[in-house]
Design an enzyme around this catalytic site. Structure first.
Site, short mmCIF file in Angstrom:
data_model
loop_
_atom_site.label_atom_id
_atom_site.label_comp_id
_atom_site.label_asym_id
_atom_site.label_seq_id
_atom_site.Cartn_x
_atom_site.Cartn_y
_atom_site.Cartn_z
N LYS A 46 0.82 -1.19 0.00
CA LYS A 46 0.00 0.00 0.00
C LYS A 46 0.86 1.26 0.00
CE LYS A 46 -3.51 -2.00 3.07
NZ LYS A 46 -4.06 -1.94 4.43
N GLY A 47 2.10 1.13 0.46
CA GLY A 47 2.91 2.31 0.80
C GLY A 47 3.10 3.34 -0.28
N GLU A 103 7.61 2.64 -6.02
CA GLU A 103 7.74 2.07 -4.67
C GLU A 103 7.95 3.19 -3.66
OE1 GLU A 103 7.09 0.05 -2.55
OE2 GLU A 103 8.47 -1.63 -2.47
N ASP A 104 7.51 2.97 -2.44
CA ASP A 104 7.67 4.00 -1.42
C ASP A 104 9.12 4.09 -0.93
OD1 ASP A 104 7.56 1.52 -0.13
OD2 ASP A 104 6.07 2.12 1.35
N ASP A 107 14.52 -0.45 1.36
CA ASP A 107 15.21 -0.60 2.64
C ASP A 107 16.32 -1.64 2.43
OD1 ASP A 107 15.61 -0.44 5.43
OD2 ASP A 107 14.12 -1.96 5.85
N LYS A 135 17.25 3.76 1.90
CA LYS A 135 18.15 3.74 3.07
C LYS A 135 19.38 2.93 2.67
CE LYS A 135 14.41 3.18 6.42
NZ LYS A 135 13.86 2.22 7.41
N PHE A 156 13.41 4.70 11.07
CA PHE A 156 12.10 4.22 10.63
C PHE A 156 11.23 5.43 10.38
CE2 PHE A 156 8.05 2.29 10.39
CZ PHE A 156 8.32 1.09 9.77
N VAL A 157 10.70 5.56 9.16
CA VAL A 157 9.96 6.77 8.79
C VAL A 157 8.49 6.45 8.50
CG1 VAL A 157 11.95 8.10 7.97
CG2 VAL A 157 10.78 6.55 6.39
N ASP A 163 3.63 3.63 6.59
CA ASP A 163 2.92 3.41 7.86
C ASP A 163 3.81 2.86 8.95
OD1 ASP A 163 3.28 0.74 6.84
OD2 ASP A 163 1.74 0.10 8.25
N ARG A 169 -0.16 6.85 7.43
CA ARG A 169 0.02 6.98 5.98
C ARG A 169 -0.46 8.34 5.50
NH1 ARG A 169 1.23 1.81 4.04
NH2 ARG A 169 0.18 0.07 5.06
P1 IMP Z 1 12.80 -4.05 1.83
O1 IMP Z 1 12.36 -5.35 1.22
O2 IMP Z 1 13.62 -4.29 3.08
O3 IMP Z 1 13.51 -3.13 0.87
O4 IMP Z 1 11.54 -3.34 2.42
C1 IMP Z 1 10.58 -2.84 1.63
C2 IMP Z 1 9.32 -2.49 2.40
O5 IMP Z 1 9.48 -2.40 3.83
C3 IMP Z 1 8.89 -1.10 1.99
O6 IMP Z 1 8.20 -1.13 0.77
C4 IMP Z 1 8.04 -0.68 3.17
O7 IMP Z 1 6.73 -1.20 3.04
C5 IMP Z 1 8.71 -1.33 4.36
N1 IMP Z 1 9.61 -0.37 5.04
C6 IMP Z 1 10.95 -0.40 5.08
N2 IMP Z 1 11.45 0.64 5.79
C7 IMP Z 1 10.37 1.36 6.20
C8 IMP Z 1 10.23 2.57 6.97
O8 IMP Z 1 11.19 3.23 7.43
N3 IMP Z 1 8.93 3.00 7.17
C9 IMP Z 1 7.85 2.32 6.70
N4 IMP Z 1 7.96 1.20 5.97
C10 IMP Z 1 9.20 0.72 5.73
#
Ligand code: IMP
Length: 190
Positions: A46-47, A103-104, A107, A135, A156-157, A163, A169
């Protein structure tokens, strides 16, 4: 959504004006790149819904909009395991189209690594990524982000679509989650 509703909003990391200026720049770059090409913007739920809504309105070329729902399984206190499930798939055939994944936040990169490999099996003309936030210090799988809004530190944002435990959100800016709440280590829902 679980837990009591407490105010977990910390300092503003990126304000509304700064976001909107950067989104306009990304929109101009994307317009120049894809002008007249068959393009599908694929928003990851959803992000990314707020970022996608703003970004797509500053892209000046015809495009189709699709949504994909992903669920990343928790591997540690605040990280994904790399095991990703598609909860809501694209209904539109991607063959013969350029795909722009919206994508939001990137990470660890595990979620997008999975998604890009999965999309590649559907024979699109190309796959590129627009991400609002990255990040870099958390990278496990390096991802090429073609259109990046902002690099941020390992915080963490929340807000602008992102969210914490299903909430925040709707904040118009990006804020840091208050340290007390971040220590709870609950990973957000998508
Ligand atoms: P990744 O697979 O570790 O890159 O994580 C991707 C997903 O984790 C993102 O699309 C977000 O939904 C969630 N996420 C990672 N860091 C944050 C944050 O700081 N705030 C909110 N959601 C996060």
């Amino acid at each position: 959504m679980t837990g009591p509703v407490t105010n977990a909003i910390g300092e503003v990391l990126i304000d509304e004006t700064t976001i909107s200026r950067r989104v306009a720049e990304l929109g101009a770059q994307i317009t120049a790149e894809y002008h007249g090409e068959p393009l599908v913007a694929l928003a990851v739920l959803k992000g990314s819904f707020v970022f996608a809504a703003d970004l797509l309105r500053v892209i000046d070329t015809p495009l189709a909009v699709e949504f994909i729902g992903l669920r990343s399984y928790i591997g540690g206190r605040t990280s994904t395991s790399g095991v990703v499930e598609i909860t809501n798939d694209v209904k539109y055939p991607l063959g013969g189209h350029h795909v722009l994944v919206v994508e939001d936040i990137v990470d660890t990169g595990l979620t997008l690594d999975y998604l890009v490999k999965n999309l590649a099996t559907r024979n699109p003309l190309s796959i590129k990524i627009a991400a609002l936030l990255h990040k870099p210090s958390r990278t496990i799988k390096p991802i090429q982000i073609d259109y990046l809004g902002f690099e941020i530190p390992d915080e963490f944002v929340i807000g602008y679509g992102l969210d914490y435990d299903g909430r925040y959100r709707n904040l118009p800016h990006i804020a840091v989650l208050k340290p007390n709440d971040a220590q709870l280590g609950l990973f957000p829902s998508r």
